[in-house]
Design a protein around this motif. Structure first.
Motif, PDB file in Angstrom:
ATOM      1  N   ILE A  63       0.836  -1.201   0.000  1.00 29.51           N
ATOM      2  CA  ILE A  63       0.000   0.000   0.000  1.00 29.51           C
ATOM      3  C   ILE A  63       0.870   1.250   0.000  1.00 29.51           C
ATOM      4  O   ILE A  63       1.799   1.361   0.780  1.00 29.51           O
ATOM      5  N   GLU A  64       0.554   2.174  -0.900  1.00 25.98           N
ATOM      6  CA  GLU A  64       1.306   3.425  -1.017  1.00 25.98           C
ATOM      7  C   GLU A  64       0.297   4.572  -0.998  1.00 25.98           C
ATOM      8  O   GLU A  64      -0.416   4.770  -1.981  1.00 25.98           O
ATOM      9  N   PRO A  65       0.184   5.297   0.113  1.00 23.59           N
ATOM     10  CA  PRO A  65      -0.783   6.398   0.160  1.00 23.59           C
ATOM     11  C   PRO A  65      -0.218   7.720  -0.381  1.00 23.59           C
ATOM     12  O   PRO A  65       0.986   7.951  -0.286  1.00 23.59           O
ATOM     13  N   VAL A  76      -4.906   5.918  -2.539  1.00 22.52           N
ATOM     14  CA  VAL A  76      -4.104   4.791  -2.103  1.00 22.52           C
ATOM     15  C   VAL A  76      -3.835   3.938  -3.331  1.00 22.52           C
ATOM     16  O   VAL A  76      -4.768   3.531  -4.021  1.00 22.52           O
ATOM     17  N   ALA A  78      -2.416   0.414  -4.416  1.00 26.48           N
ATOM     18  CA  ALA A  78      -2.134  -0.873  -3.778  1.00 26.48           C
ATOM     19  C   ALA A  78      -1.832  -1.930  -4.836  1.00 26.48           C
ATOM     20  O   ALA A  78      -2.370  -1.899  -5.946  1.00 26.48           O
ATOM     21  N   TYR A  97      -6.920   3.261   5.386  1.00 27.03           N
ATOM     22  CA  TYR A  97      -6.329   4.025   4.279  1.00 27.03           C
ATOM     23  C   TYR A  97      -7.403   4.509   3.317  1.00 27.03           C
ATOM     24  O   TYR A  97      -7.288   5.573   2.720  1.00 27.03           O
ATOM     25  N   ARG A  98      -8.463   3.702   3.128  1.00 25.80           N
ATOM     26  CA  ARG A  98      -9.475   4.015   2.115  1.00 25.80           C
ATOM     27  C   ARG A  98     -10.416   5.135   2.520  1.00 25.80           C
ATOM     28  O   ARG A  98     -11.061   5.719   1.664  1.00 25.80           O
ATOM     29  N   LEU A 103      -9.130   4.465  -4.259  1.00 22.25           N
ATOM     30  CA  LEU A 103      -8.255   3.284  -4.226  1.00 22.25           C
ATOM     31  C   LEU A 103      -7.926   2.867  -5.654  1.00 22.25           C
ATOM     32  O   LEU A 103      -8.826   2.649  -6.463  1.00 22.25           O
TER      33      LEU A 103
END
Ligand code: ADP
Ligand code: MG
Length: 148
Positions: A63-65, A76, A78, A97-98, A103
């Protein structure tokens, strides 16, 4: 809908149009084998949301926000390839995160899939000759909103 994306320029242009259409809570579910172009399209969307500079492939981090003000909306990115079970998406805190974010998911089926969500745009990338074809199917929230 079947959309030809014959080269990188077409991929980048469509990704940026998609970025303009995005609303909080949307999911861009990117399906296709290794090398199909999932990360390439994700990068175009993230750049279209305003991010400048590199977009790492999240295949290791999962996961990369990305957060405003560097991007227009929180998002995010992912890559669920390495998940062994959909429950693991919850264990790594995906829902947190969402919250209020977009997403962009590579290998969405490894996280249980998102196609049941009205805000999900499912994009399957197929390799054809030197380019790609995107097979695009949107949930109810995407009616009249899918760019071509
Ligand atoms: P994936 O994330 O699905 O494994 P990548 O996004 O890493 O795939 O892309 C693999 C390769 O495909 C990259 O070298 C990229 O430049 C190329 N590529 C992506 N989209 C296109 C396209 N529309 N036309 C031609 N080549 C593309
Ligand atoms: Mg990838």
């Amino acid at each position: 809908m079947r959309l030809p994306l014959p080269d990188l320029a077409a991929m980048d242009a469509w990704g940026r149009k998609l970025a303009d259409a995005l609303l909080p809570g949307d999911v861009i579910a990117l399906t296709g084998g290794l090398g199909a172009g999932k990360t390439t399209l994700a990068r175009a969307i993230i750049a279209g949301l305003g991010h400048e500079g590199e977009v790492p492939s999240p295949s290791f981090a999962i996961i990369e926000p990305y957060d405003p003000p560097a991007v227009r909306l929180p998002l995010v990115h992912a890559d669920f390839y390495r998940l062994n079970h959909p429950d693991e998406a919850q264990e790594i805190g995906l829902d947190d995160y969402r919250e209020g974010a977009v997403l962009i998911a590579e290998w969405p089926d490894h996280a249980g899939g998102f196609a049941h969500e009205p805000g999900c745009l499912s994009i399957t990338l197929e390799v054809v000759e030197d380019g790609r074809i995107a097979i695009v199917e949107g949930g109810a929230d995407w009616l009249g909103r899918i760019p071509v």
